[in-house]
Write a protein that holds these residues in place. Structure first.
Motif, mmCIF file in Angstrom:
data_model
loop_
_atom_site.group_PDB
_atom_site.id
_atom_site.type_symbol
_atom_site.label_atom_id
_atom_site.label_comp_id
_atom_site.label_asym_id
_atom_site.label_seq_id
_atom_site.Cartn_x
_atom_site.Cartn_y
_atom_site.Cartn_z
ATOM 1 N N LYS A 237 -2.462 27.843 45.098
ATOM 2 C CA LYS A 237 -2.776 29.094 44.449
ATOM 3 C C LYS A 237 -3.227 30.089 45.179
ATOM 4 C CE LYS A 237 -2.356 26.646 40.289
ATOM 5 N NZ LYS A 237 -2.418 26.800 38.738
ATOM 6 N N ARG A 238 -2.853 30.448 46.466
ATOM 7 C CA ARG A 238 -3.387 31.488 47.259
ATOM 8 C C ARG A 238 -2.270 32.583 46.960
ATOM 9 N NH1 ARG A 238 -4.589 27.810 52.612
ATOM 10 N NH2 ARG A 238 -4.953 30.020 53.544
ATOM 11 N N HIS A 239 -2.478 33.352 45.797
ATOM 12 C CA HIS A 239 -1.529 34.356 45.600
ATOM 13 C C HIS A 239 -1.642 35.581 46.598
ATOM 14 C CE1 HIS A 239 -2.823 32.358 41.657
ATOM 15 N NE2 HIS A 239 -1.623 32.292 41.595
ATOM 16 N N GLY B 227 -0.882 36.670 39.672
ATOM 17 C CA GLY B 227 -1.802 35.418 39.209
ATOM 18 C C GLY B 227 -1.219 34.693 38.109
ATOM 19 N N GLU B 228 -1.855 34.294 37.447
ATOM 20 C CA GLU B 228 -1.540 33.352 35.976
ATOM 21 C C GLU B 228 -2.434 34.089 35.033
ATOM 22 O OE1 GLU B 228 -1.336 29.107 36.535
ATOM 23 O OE2 GLU B 228 -1.161 29.437 38.829
ATOM 24 N N ARG C 169 1.589 28.365 47.661
ATOM 25 C CA ARG C 169 1.787 28.176 46.286
ATOM 26 C C ARG C 169 0.773 26.880 45.794
ATOM 27 N NH1 ARG C 169 7.089 25.645 44.870
ATOM 28 N NH2 ARG C 169 5.846 23.932 45.676
ATOM 29 N N ASP C 170 0.982 25.829 46.453
ATOM 30 C CA ASP C 170 0.206 24.446 46.064
ATOM 31 C C ASP C 170 -1.203 24.715 46.015
ATOM 32 O OD1 ASP C 170 2.839 23.437 45.875
ATOM 33 O OD2 ASP C 170 2.311 22.120 47.772
ATOM 34 N N LEU D 107 3.077 33.164 35.640
ATOM 35 C CA LEU D 107 2.668 34.194 36.418
ATOM 36 C C LEU D 107 2.705 35.682 35.872
ATOM 37 C CD1 LEU D 107 4.872 33.117 39.322
ATOM 38 C CD2 LEU D 107 2.339 32.738 39.075
ATOM 39 N N TRP E 213 8.125 30.270 43.061
ATOM 40 C CA TRP E 213 7.020 29.435 42.621
ATOM 41 C C TRP E 213 7.365 28.464 41.836
ATOM 42 C CZ3 TRP E 213 1.856 30.592 43.467
ATOM 43 C CH2 TRP E 213 0.839 30.023 42.891
#
Length: 148
Positions: free
Chosen positions: A15-17, A35-36, A12-13, A42, A80
């Motif tokens: 951002k490895r979705h 993703g965002e 998460r830190d 999200l 998340w």
């Protein structure tokens, strides 16, 4: 903290979705992606594949698949958005189907409406082409920690 939560937090830190999805077997099996969006919220998606069709005559997405997608979206969204040593546990899940899921990508976004020390409530909305025409909406209650 469990090994799963340590791994989740690190991913998460960074951002490895995709790697987060790989660590959640059901989400990986049905093909969930996330993703965002442009606001940093999200956004979950379930790209269409024929194996996800329940009614081949229409064709329409399988209702259980939609429910599983929304439940996983709520769980991942909650994990998340909070710092925790434990993964939340689902207590209750309620789903309203509003229209058939067509043969196209399904999207979902979540909102944490209440989060206390022990429980959290998450609203989930799913749509396809038009967010103003939801396919389904759901509510999920999670236990956040084991009572002493």
């Amino acid at each position: 903290m469990s090994q799963f939560m340590e791994q989740f937090t690190a991913l998460r830190d960074q951002k490895r979705h995709g790697e987060i999805i790989d660590s959640v077997p059901y989400a990986k099996l049905i093909g969930v992606e996330f993703g965002e969006d442009e606001r940093g919220e999200l956004l979950f998606s379930l790209p269409f594949t024929m194996r996800n069709v329940g009614n081949t005559t229409l064709p329409a997405l399988h209702g259980g698949l939609i429910g599983g997608f929304l439940e996983n979206a709520a769980l991942l969204h909650l994990m998340w958005n909070r710092e925790s040593l434990e993964a939340p546990k689902i207590v209750d899940f309620s789903l309203d189907y509003l229209r058939s899921g067509k043969a196209s990508t399904l999207y979902a976004q979540c909102e944490i409406t209440k989060q206390g020390k022990r429980v959290a409530h998450v609203l989930i909305e799913a749509w396809q082409e038009d967010r103003k025409k939801p396919v389904a909406v759901a509510r999920a209650h999670f236990l956040l920690s084991t009572p002493s």
